[in-house]
Design a protein around this motif. Structure first.
Motif, PDB file in Angstrom:
ATOM      1  N   ALA A   1       0.852  -1.197   0.000  1.00  0.00           N
ATOM      2  CA  ALA A   1       0.000   0.000   0.000  1.00  0.00           C
ATOM      3  C   ALA A   1       0.886   1.245   0.000  1.00  0.00           C
ATOM      4  CB  ALA A   1      -0.901  -0.001   1.232  1.00  0.00           C
TER       5      ALA A   1
ATOM      6  N   PHE B   1      -9.669   6.198   2.436  1.00  0.00           N
ATOM      7  CA  PHE B   1      -8.240   5.994   2.692  1.00  0.00           C
ATOM      8  C   PHE B   1      -7.684   6.977   3.714  1.00  0.00           C
ATOM      9  CE2 PHE B   1      -8.641   4.103  -1.572  1.00  0.00           C
ATOM     10  CZ  PHE B   1      -8.000   2.890  -1.361  1.00  0.00           C
TER      11      PHE B   1
ATOM     12  N   ASN C   1      -1.832   6.682   4.158  1.00  0.00           N
ATOM     13  CA  ASN C   1      -1.998   6.188   2.785  1.00  0.00           C
ATOM     14  C   ASN C   1      -2.179   7.394   1.876  1.00  0.00           C
ATOM     15  OD1 ASN C   1      -3.128   5.107   0.308  1.00  0.00           O
ATOM     16  ND2 ASN C   1      -3.565   3.229   1.418  1.00  0.00           N
TER      17      ASN C   1
END
Length: 484
Positions: A84, A257, A95
């Motif tokens: 990720a 996210f 993220n």
């Protein structure tokens, strides 16, 4: 029936074609055609060489301008490892897809896996920017002729907006520039489907570019309305898709996210200053966008509307960096402006007003001359300075100092050391470690902003003890001694 393609003006030295008959191609014409076909690619190669050289040498001299190069390297490094895209510079464990939605940068991961250095990002960006010169020059040559077409290509490649973007380390918008250029080239050639397909990936470049996709699709619908109803319907559908994609990305995807469950950049628009604030700065930016690049003629083309979404969110924002001619923010507007200029020149040549025809004929050469003249005060002018090709002793000393940090260490840093450490260490932004105690603190102290390094370390981490490991080239390096 209206023709479905636009053709370049006939060369007076060639025979007049007979409709419906296959025309012989003289050897001299074939050679001229091949030279014309190669010209956009040769120009792109020259621009790539200049862009990549400038970017790589600036990195070599340790003249990184922002933390973005480190941010994108952390994301692409994670993609290269099939992980990720966690970017600790934005906060431990962050993220990056919860900050800006730019999954397109994963395309750089294979190259970075082979060449794991931030220079890879800079070279890829140079290649993408230079690639955009091919469709710009090609369609300009087709519609205006060889000399005006090359002049437009040179003006685009050396435009201040492109040079400022090259000088700004790395940013995801380098993918948007060629996509917009190829899309608008297809639009000018009345290849409606190709124009929409080239523009569609913009939704994967950055969250706001879905609105730009919608603007391109609406221009396609307007241009195609008298030729094919199917293309118009498809274009309207793509416009709706672009708007929906932007809405979903801002309200669903990014918040999913983002640790806060929202979109952090709303605050830069919501509750910001009046749209009329800093009107002098915004008007100056508009003047720079329209005058030296297009001589105002681009406003005669509907293609210029493609740039409205980008200018809209920038000028409505409360972030003053968005209003000016600095950084990378104007790069996506350059293919829009120059291809709008191509369209405007082509249509103005058919104007009944002699002054407009004369003005349009001279404008490509004037745009190229303006770009060349302005280059003397733009970033690429550094390529003519011998000092550009030498690493300053201070930079070499700073690199040697940072080399003391072992691979895999956790480092708290500011702009200067980031680009030398992000590829081999876990790097956190200074003052934003959120409870993480780093093994090292590396700072660019050329301005002398840190007067007492040990006191500053205690301020950052009151429970930890650091020692001054070294100081060189204006950089400071502190090592953790005790975490308790």
């Amino acid at each position: 029936m209206r023709a479905t393609t636009l053709e370049a003006p006939a060369d007076r030295t060639e025979p007049v074609p007979i409709p419906g008959a296959r025309q012989p191609v003289a050897p001299r014409t074939r050679k001229r055609s091949r030279r014309r076909d190669r010209a956009p690619h040769l120009l792109a190669l020259a621009l790539f060489t200049a862009y990549a050289t400038h970017s790589a040498l600036r990195y070599h001299r340790m003249e990184t301008r922002s933390w973005d190069l480190g941010i994108f390297e952390q994301a692409i490094r994670a993609y290269a490892r099939l992980q990720a895209p966690v970017v600790d510079l934005k906060g431990p464990g962050t993220n990056i897809l919860g900050d800006h939605f730019s999954p397109v940068t994963a395309l750089i991961a294979p190259a970075y896996r082979v060449f794991p250095t931030p220079v890879t990002l800079l070279v890829v960006q140079a290649a993408l920017f230079a690639l955009a010169a091919i469709p710009v020059t090609r369609v300009a040559t087709r519609l205006l002729g060889r000399a005006p077409g090359l002049a437009i290509g040179v003006a685009f490649g050396l435009s201040w907006g492109m040079q400022q973007a090259v000088d700004f380390d790395f940013h995801e918008i380098c993918f948007a520039v060629p996509l917009i250029a190829f899309s608008l080239e297809a639009l000018l050639c009345r290849r409606w489907r190709a124009a929409l397909l080239w523009a569609a990936p913009l939704v994967l470049v950055k969250e706001d570019l879905g609105v730009t996709l919608a603007a391109i699709a609406l221009v396609v619908a307007w241009r195609a309305r008298r030729e094919t109803s199917r293309a118009t319907v498809y274009a309207l559908g793509v416009a709706a898709f672009g708007l929906v994609a932007t809405a979903v990305t801002l309200t669903v995807v990014i918040p999913a996210f983002n640790g806060s469950g929202g979109y952090d950049y709303w605050e830069k628009v919501d509750g910001g200053p009046s749209p009329f604030a800093a009107a002098d700065v915004k008007l100056r930016t508009l003047a720079w966008l329209l005058l030296p690049t297009t001589g105002l003629l681009a406003v005669r083309s509907p293609l210029v509307l493609v740039g409205v979404p980008t200018l809209g969110w920038r000028f409505l924002s409360g972030e003053e960096h968005y209003w000016s001619t600095d950084w990378h923010y104007n790069a996506v507007l350059m293919p829009v402006l120059f291809l709008a200029l191509v369209d405007a020149v082509a249509t103005s040549r058919r104007s009944p007003r002699p002054w407009l025809r004369a003005y349009a004929d001279r404008l490509p050469a004037c745009a190229a001359a303006a770009a060349l003249a302005l280059t003397t005060a733009q970033p690429l002018s550094a390529l003519t300075d011998s000092a550009t090709y030498r690493k300053p002793p201070r930079a070499a000393a700073a690199e040697n100092l940072l080399a003391r940090i072992p691979d895999g260490a956790t480092v708290e840093s500011d702009v200067g050391p980031i680009s030398r450490l992000a590829g081999r260490c876990r790097v956190l932004w200074v003052g934003d470690t959120r409870g993480v105690t780093p093994d090292w603190i590396a700072l660019n102290n050329n301005s002398g902003w840190v007067e007492d390094p040990l006191a500053y370390a205690r301020q950052l981490h009151p429970k930890a003890t650091y020692r001054l490991s070294g100081e060189a080239g204006g950089y400071l390096l502190l090592q953790l001694v005790d975490r308790s």
